[in-house]
Design a protein around this motif. Sequence first.
Motif, short mmCIF file in Angstrom:
data_model
loop_
_atom_site.label_atom_id
_atom_site.label_comp_id
_atom_site.label_asym_id
_atom_site.label_seq_id
_atom_site.Cartn_x
_atom_site.Cartn_y
_atom_site.Cartn_z
N ARG A 370 0.76 -1.23 -0.04
CA ARG A 370 -0.04 -0.06 -0.06
C ARG A 370 0.78 1.30 0.06
NH1 ARG A 370 -5.08 -0.12 1.55
NH2 ARG A 370 -5.17 2.19 0.62
N GLY A 371 1.88 1.21 0.66
CA GLY A 371 2.94 2.17 0.73
C GLY A 371 3.54 2.78 -0.68
N ILE A 372 3.57 1.53 -1.71
CA ILE A 372 4.19 2.05 -2.81
C ILE A 372 3.12 2.30 -3.93
CG2 ILE A 372 6.39 0.74 -2.24
CD1 ILE A 372 5.33 -1.72 -4.11
N GLY A 373 1.98 2.32 -3.27
CA GLY A 373 0.95 2.79 -4.13
C GLY A 373 0.03 1.59 -4.80
N MET A 374 0.10 0.30 -4.50
CA MET A 374 -0.65 -0.55 -4.84
C MET A 374 -2.25 -0.46 -4.37
SD MET A 374 -0.12 -4.78 -5.12
CE MET A 374 1.11 -4.33 -6.53
N PRO A 375 -3.42 -0.47 -5.26
CA PRO A 375 -4.48 -0.32 -4.62
C PRO A 375 -4.97 -1.61 -3.78
CG PRO A 375 -4.49 0.06 -6.93
CD PRO A 375 -3.16 -0.47 -6.56
N ALA A 376 -5.70 -1.21 -2.73
CA ALA A 376 -6.09 -2.48 -1.94
C ALA A 376 -6.78 -3.67 -2.36
CB ALA A 376 -6.91 -2.13 -0.78
#
Length: 393
Positions: A370-376
């Motif tokens: 999540r911190g590197i931008g991957m959607p949940a």
Amino acid sequence: MDAPATRWTDDGTGRSTDATLIHRTLAEISPVADQATSYFYALLFVRHPELRNLFPVAMDVQRDRLLRAILTAADRLDDARALAEYLGELGRGHRKYGTLPMHYPAVGEALMGALSRYATTTWNGETEAAWVRAYTAISQIMIDSAAADEQRAPAWWHAEIVSHDLRTRDIAVLTLRPGQAYPFIAGQYTAVETPWWPRNWRHYSFAMAPRPDGLLTFHIKAVPAGWVSNALVHRARPGDILRLGPPTGSMTVDHSTHNGLLCLGGGTGIAPIKALVEDVAEHGDRRPVEVFYGARSDHDLYDIDTMMRLQDTFPWLVVRPVVAIGPGTGSGLLRGLLPEAVRQHGPWHEYDAYLSGPPGMIRSGVDVLRGIGMPAGRIRHDFLDEPADTGPA
């Protein structure tokens, strides 16, 4: 426990009125959850001693599961679809315990008795009515789900152990032959019961995609005080008969997309990851699959030879072993924590993530992704603590 339909009028908190009242009760009993749960079971078994035989002899794990199930259902009370999915799975799973529709009122009465005793500040007539409505709806979903499942599947499957491969002193690979067809999807898991600990079911992932011969493989790690896992690793032998519950779990491959697969498998969590790789291969996909296989040391990479053979077979597959301690990259290993190794590679913008392993690894892995931008919505995992299997009713 007949009651009118659940009230879904928003009271301004973002929740329905019933959900708000139920959350207040749960917040109050949270500090005394152990006492409330013990009191619940005391009421249930004193008033209905015939139900005791549906539960394990030892109730230590069972007690914790009940509260988690109630909290999970309460959290989803306002989401009809999520609630139905969660409770439907529970209802189907509870068939293996012998749970019948007639058992639900007894459980509901004991639940109300425990809540009224320990939620002394928030419990009143309005709160009780909310709980009755909610429990009535919850139990009916589970009853209906079990009834529908009964028309298409048995409550459990018998399966014979045909091979038992002790890979390390505490990890064994078991191959089973079910007595009848056992349909499942790669990435799912099931509950397993041994003849030595009746009514104690523990969850294990399938370590392969469905096979033409119908055999099933599981990777089992014996954990401290784990009765079932220790029996499977150190006591089970070929010829022993186990029981399997229905397959469940949502960590399955979406074959409608061309996204790559980013797979994190820690310890025996590599088992369902291996199944996903086989599933991609069987569907003829050539999309990239990156597997990060983590363990404490290189000795604990008990299935690394299998994973490397898969990498040699499929050009779209990359396997990166990661060890917390050991020689590091000099021997082809990455050194460090699994989620951090994932962060250092990539980018992962066009990948869906699949995580399996210890709960701490999954949580930290989700945080990194999540911190590197991957959607949940592109992060899939099961087995945070225990899956949602709470025992009878």
